[in-house]
Design a protein around this motif. Structure first.
Motif, short mmCIF file in Angstrom:
data_model
loop_
_atom_site.label_atom_id
_atom_site.label_comp_id
_atom_site.label_asym_id
_atom_site.label_seq_id
_atom_site.Cartn_x
_atom_site.Cartn_y
_atom_site.Cartn_z
N PHE A 219 115.59 -17.35 23.09
CA PHE A 219 116.91 -16.73 23.00
C PHE A 219 117.53 -16.45 24.37
O PHE A 219 118.62 -15.91 24.45
CB PHE A 219 116.84 -15.44 22.18
CG PHE A 219 116.47 -15.67 20.74
CD1 PHE A 219 117.46 -15.85 19.78
CD2 PHE A 219 115.14 -15.74 20.35
CE1 PHE A 219 117.13 -16.08 18.46
CE2 PHE A 219 114.80 -15.97 19.02
CZ PHE A 219 115.79 -16.14 18.08
N GLY A 220 116.84 -16.80 25.43
CA GLY A 220 117.38 -16.62 26.77
C GLY A 220 116.54 -15.69 27.61
O GLY A 220 115.64 -15.00 27.12
N THR A 221 116.85 -15.65 28.91
CA THR A 221 116.11 -14.81 29.86
C THR A 221 116.89 -13.54 30.14
O THR A 221 117.99 -13.58 30.70
CB THR A 221 115.88 -15.57 31.18
OG1 THR A 221 115.18 -16.78 30.91
CG2 THR A 221 115.08 -14.71 32.15
N PRO A 222 116.34 -12.38 29.79
CA PRO A 222 117.04 -11.11 30.06
C PRO A 222 117.13 -10.83 31.55
O PRO A 222 116.26 -11.24 32.33
CB PRO A 222 116.17 -10.07 29.35
CG PRO A 222 115.27 -10.83 28.44
CD PRO A 222 115.08 -12.17 29.06
N LYS A 223 118.15 -10.10 31.93
CA LYS A 223 118.28 -9.66 33.32
C LYS A 223 117.27 -8.55 33.62
O LYS A 223 116.68 -8.51 34.71
CB LYS A 223 119.70 -9.15 33.58
CG LYS A 223 119.95 -8.70 35.02
CD LYS A 223 121.32 -8.07 35.18
CE LYS A 223 122.43 -9.06 34.87
NZ LYS A 223 123.78 -8.48 35.12
N ASN A 224 117.09 -7.65 32.66
CA ASN A 224 116.16 -6.52 32.80
C ASN A 224 115.38 -6.36 31.50
O ASN A 224 115.90 -6.62 30.41
CB ASN A 224 116.91 -5.23 33.09
CG ASN A 224 117.78 -5.32 34.32
OD1 ASN A 224 117.28 -5.45 35.43
ND2 ASN A 224 119.10 -5.26 34.14
N ILE A 225 114.12 -5.90 31.62
CA ILE A 225 113.29 -5.67 30.45
C ILE A 225 112.73 -4.25 30.52
O ILE A 225 112.16 -3.84 31.54
CB ILE A 225 112.12 -6.66 30.36
CG1 ILE A 225 112.65 -8.10 30.28
CG2 ILE A 225 111.24 -6.36 29.15
CD1 ILE A 225 111.56 -9.16 30.34
N HIS A 226 112.89 -3.51 29.42
CA HIS A 226 112.34 -2.16 29.29
C HIS A 226 111.48 -2.11 28.03
O HIS A 226 111.96 -2.43 26.94
CB HIS A 226 113.45 -1.12 29.20
CG HIS A 226 114.31 -1.04 30.42
ND1 HIS A 226 114.03 -0.18 31.47
CD2 HIS A 226 115.42 -1.72 30.78
CE1 HIS A 226 114.95 -0.33 32.41
NE2 HIS A 226 115.80 -1.26 32.02
N LEU A 227 110.22 -1.73 28.18
CA LEU A 227 109.32 -1.53 27.05
C LEU A 227 109.28 -0.04 26.73
O LEU A 227 109.22 0.79 27.64
CB LEU A 227 107.92 -2.04 27.38
CG LEU A 227 107.81 -3.45 27.97
CD1 LEU A 227 106.36 -3.80 28.23
CD2 LEU A 227 108.46 -4.46 27.05
N VAL A 228 109.29 0.28 25.43
CA VAL A 228 109.30 1.68 25.01
C VAL A 228 108.19 1.90 23.98
O VAL A 228 108.15 1.21 22.96
CB VAL A 228 110.66 2.07 24.41
CG1 VAL A 228 110.64 3.53 23.95
CG2 VAL A 228 111.78 1.85 25.41
N SER A 229 107.31 2.87 24.25
CA SER A 229 106.23 3.20 23.33
C SER A 229 106.02 4.71 23.30
O SER A 229 106.38 5.42 24.24
CB SER A 229 104.92 2.52 23.74
OG SER A 229 104.96 1.14 23.51
N VAL A 230 105.42 5.17 22.21
CA VAL A 230 105.10 6.58 22.07
C VAL A 230 103.74 6.86 22.72
O VAL A 230 103.62 7.70 23.60
CB VAL A 230 105.10 7.00 20.59
CG1 VAL A 230 104.62 8.45 20.44
CG2 VAL A 230 106.49 6.82 19.98
N ILE A 231 102.72 6.14 22.27
CA ILE A 231 101.36 6.31 22.81
C ILE A 231 100.81 4.94 23.19
O ILE A 231 100.93 3.98 22.43
CB ILE A 231 100.42 6.97 21.79
CG1 ILE A 231 100.94 8.36 21.39
CG2 ILE A 231 99.01 7.10 22.35
CD1 ILE A 231 100.10 9.04 20.32
#
Length: 219
Positions: free
Chosen positions: A155-167
């Protein structure tokens, strides 16, 4: 990878985490889902501090003023099914974001201690030059995050990547660090040391999907 571990500072986030871990309180599914959602809101707020802003003129009934507003083109992608409450929390703050959803689950071929990640459903807008937020409440082995990232690449290359998790567990975080770009940000409420033989986080809280939505049949 740049890790933002919010448990390193005391905040109300500790209350939400404690209720999710507590063997009795976590049995209230509605409260469990709401705590994931609230944690998503807190993580989203902290993330917003490092996004890109531009000055904009706002007209009020009595005049006008300048205010800095986010200009990131955000795509919020959550891993079904446990990611739904976390997605909602993030969407409460990034309410103009585009949305993507992907199913990724553990398939146990022979016995409970070995599995592969199966991706069966994916709905996603274009990602080229956008800010991708990838949300999954439990970062255990890290394999679901990596499998999702691979599935999103067409789907394309993101400019920025942020991963979000609780634990998250340290082995899973290390695995993710090896497979994502170096400038990826991980926003996480707390980090535990290890995994058990079934690859669940210890001390963790159990199965987030089951606690939020009820037990499922194993494939």
């Amino acid at each position: 990878m740049i890790i933002h571990n919010l448990s390193q500072q005391n905040s109300v986030l500790n209350t939400f985490i404690s209720e999710m871990r507590h063997v009795k309180i976590q049995k209230d599914s509605m409260r469990f889902r709401r705590n994931i959602e609230r944690i998503g809101e807190v993580l989203g707020y902290e993330m917003s501090k490092i996004l890109t802003y531009k000055s904009s003129k706002i007209d009020t009934p009595l005049g006008s003023c300048q205010i800095n507003l986010m200009e990131n083109d955000i795509v919020l992608c959550s891993i079904l099914r446990a990611g739904i409450p976390l997605h909602n929390g993030l969407l409460n703050y990034f309410d103009t974001a585009e949305n993507a959803f992907i199913s990724a689950y553990r398939h146990h071929k022979h016995h409970i201690e070995t599995f592969e990640i199966i991706v069966e459903y994916l709905a996603c807008p274009k990602l080229e030059n956008k800010t991708l937020i990838l949300a999954d409440p439990m970062l255990a082995t890290g394999q679901s995050m990596v499998a999702t990232f691979e599935a999103l690449k067409p789907f394309g290359t993101p400019k920025n990547i942020h991963l979000v998790s609780v634990i998250g567990a340290e082995p899973g975080i290390n695995y993710v660090n090896e497979h994502f770009p170096k400038n990826t940000h991980l926003w996480i409420a707390t980090i535990d040391k290890t995994l058990n033989n079934e690859s669940y986080i210890i001390p963790g809280l159990g199965d987030a999907g089951d606690l939020a939505f009820g037990k499922k049949l194993q494939k």
